[in-house]
Scaffold this active site. Structure first.
Site, PDB file in Angstrom:
ATOM      1  N   TYR A 114      63.271  28.051   6.779  1.00 55.27           N
ATOM      2  CA  TYR A 114      62.559  29.328   6.712  1.00 55.27           C
ATOM      3  C   TYR A 114      61.320  29.306   7.605  1.00 55.27           C
ATOM      4  O   TYR A 114      61.082  30.235   8.385  1.00 55.27           O
ATOM      5  CB  TYR A 114      62.170  29.639   5.270  1.00 55.27           C
TER       6      TYR A 114
ATOM      7  N   SER B  68      56.187  35.808   9.019  1.00 55.05           N
ATOM      8  CA  SER B  68      55.486  35.283   7.850  1.00 55.05           C
ATOM      9  C   SER B  68      54.424  34.305   8.308  1.00 55.05           C
ATOM     10  O   SER B  68      54.578  33.637   9.343  1.00 55.05           O
ATOM     11  CB  SER B  68      56.476  34.552   6.935  1.00 55.05           C
TER      12      SER B  68
ATOM     13  N   GLY C  24      67.448  45.644   6.350  1.00 53.46           N
ATOM     14  CA  GLY C  24      67.129  45.102   5.032  1.00 53.46           C
ATOM     15  C   GLY C  24      66.298  46.053   4.203  1.00 53.46           C
ATOM     16  O   GLY C  24      65.336  45.655   3.537  1.00 53.46           O
TER      17      GLY C  24
END
Length: 226
Positions: A151, A128, A8
Site C-alpha cells: 500500500y 496518501s 470508486g
C-alpha cells in the site's frame, strides 16, 4: 456544465467527493465495479457507471459512455492483503499495484481524448501520506506505525506519476491529494477525521482554477512540500 468522473464512488471518500462536487454544480459520473452498490450515489443525483479500474474493457466502455469529461478523480484503491514482510509475496504486491497505480494509468489514458476536448481539464489522483517517506519515517505522525509495504509503495508511485503527468500535460491541472487518517472501511472507521474532512483536499483540487497549481501534493491544509 462540468462533467466529472470519480472512480470508486460507491462509498466512503468517493461517495462524499461525489456529493460535494454535485453540490458545487458538477455533473458527476460515479464509477464503480458493481452498479448494484450505487443506490447512495444515485440518491445524490450522480450517474452511475460500471467501471473496474483493473479491467481495460470496463474502463474503455465507461469512458465511451460519457458525453464529455472535464474533471477526472482517480479515487479507487485497495489496501491489499499484506501487512508485514511475513505475509508479503510478489502476487500480493502486484494485486495492489494493479488497482492503485496501473488502474490510474488505465483510466487516465482512456480519458485523455475527452479531457483534451475540455476547456479546463483537471485530474486529481487520490494518494496518501502513507506514500510520503518523510511521514512514514517521522515518529508521532499517523503514518509512522503503518507496516504494509504494497500500500505504501503504491501510494508513493501515485505521487510520482502525478508529477510526471503534470509535466507532460502542461495545459491540464494535475494534482494529488492526501485524505489523511479518515474514518472509512479501510481502517475499520478508526480514523480521527470525518469523510468530509478527508475529501477537503480532493474537492479543492477538483475545483482548481485554470491558472491554479499543477503537479502538487495537497492535504486539507494545503500544499505538502516535497
Amino acid at each position: 456544465m462540468t462533467h466529472t468522473l470519480i472512480t470508486g464512488a460507491n462509498k466512503s471518500l468517493g461517495l462524499e467527493t461525489a456529493r460535494r462536487l454535485i453540490e458545487a454544480g458538477h455533473t458527476v459520473h460515479a464509477g464503480m465495479r458493481d452498479p448494484d452498490t450505487g443506490d447512495a450515489a444515485r440518491a445524490l443525483g450522480a450517474h452511475v457507471v460500471q467501471l473496474d479500474v483493473t479491467d481495460q474493457a470496463s474502463v474503455d466502455a465507461a469512458i465511451a459512455s460519457l458525453p464529455a469529461l472535464d474533471v477526472l478523480v482517480n479515487n479507487a484503491g485497495i489496501l491489499g492483503t499484506s501487512f508485514t514482510t511475513d505475509d508479503l509475496d510478489a502476487d500480493a504486491m502486484q494485486h495492489v499495484l494493479d488497482t492503485n497505480v496501473v488502474g490510474i494509468v488505465r483510466v487516465t489514458q482512456a480519458a485523455l481524448p475527452l479531457l483534451r476536448d475540455s476547456q479546463h481539464p483537471v485530474i486529481v489522483n487520490v494518494s496518501s501520506g502513507v506514500g510520503w517517506p518523510r511521514f512514514l519515517s517521522t515518529e508521532g505522525r499517523d503514518e509512522f506505525p503503518v507496516p504494509a509495504i504494497p500500500y505504501a509503495a503504491s501510494k508513493a508511485a501515485v505521487i510520482a506519476l502525478t508529477v510526471q503527468y503534470a509535466k507532460n500535460l502542461p495545459s491540464f491541472r494535475v494534482n494529488v491529494s492526501d485524505p489523511g487518517y479518515t474514518a472509512t472501511d479501510f481502517n475499520g472507521h478508526h480514523g480521527h477525521q470525518t469523510v468530509t474532512e478527508g475529501t477537503d483536499a480532493t474537492v479543492a483540487l477538483a475545483l482548481v482554477a485554470a491558472d491554479g497549481p499543477t503537479g502538487e501534493f495537497h492535504d486539507r491544509h494545503g500544499r505538502i512540500d516535497y
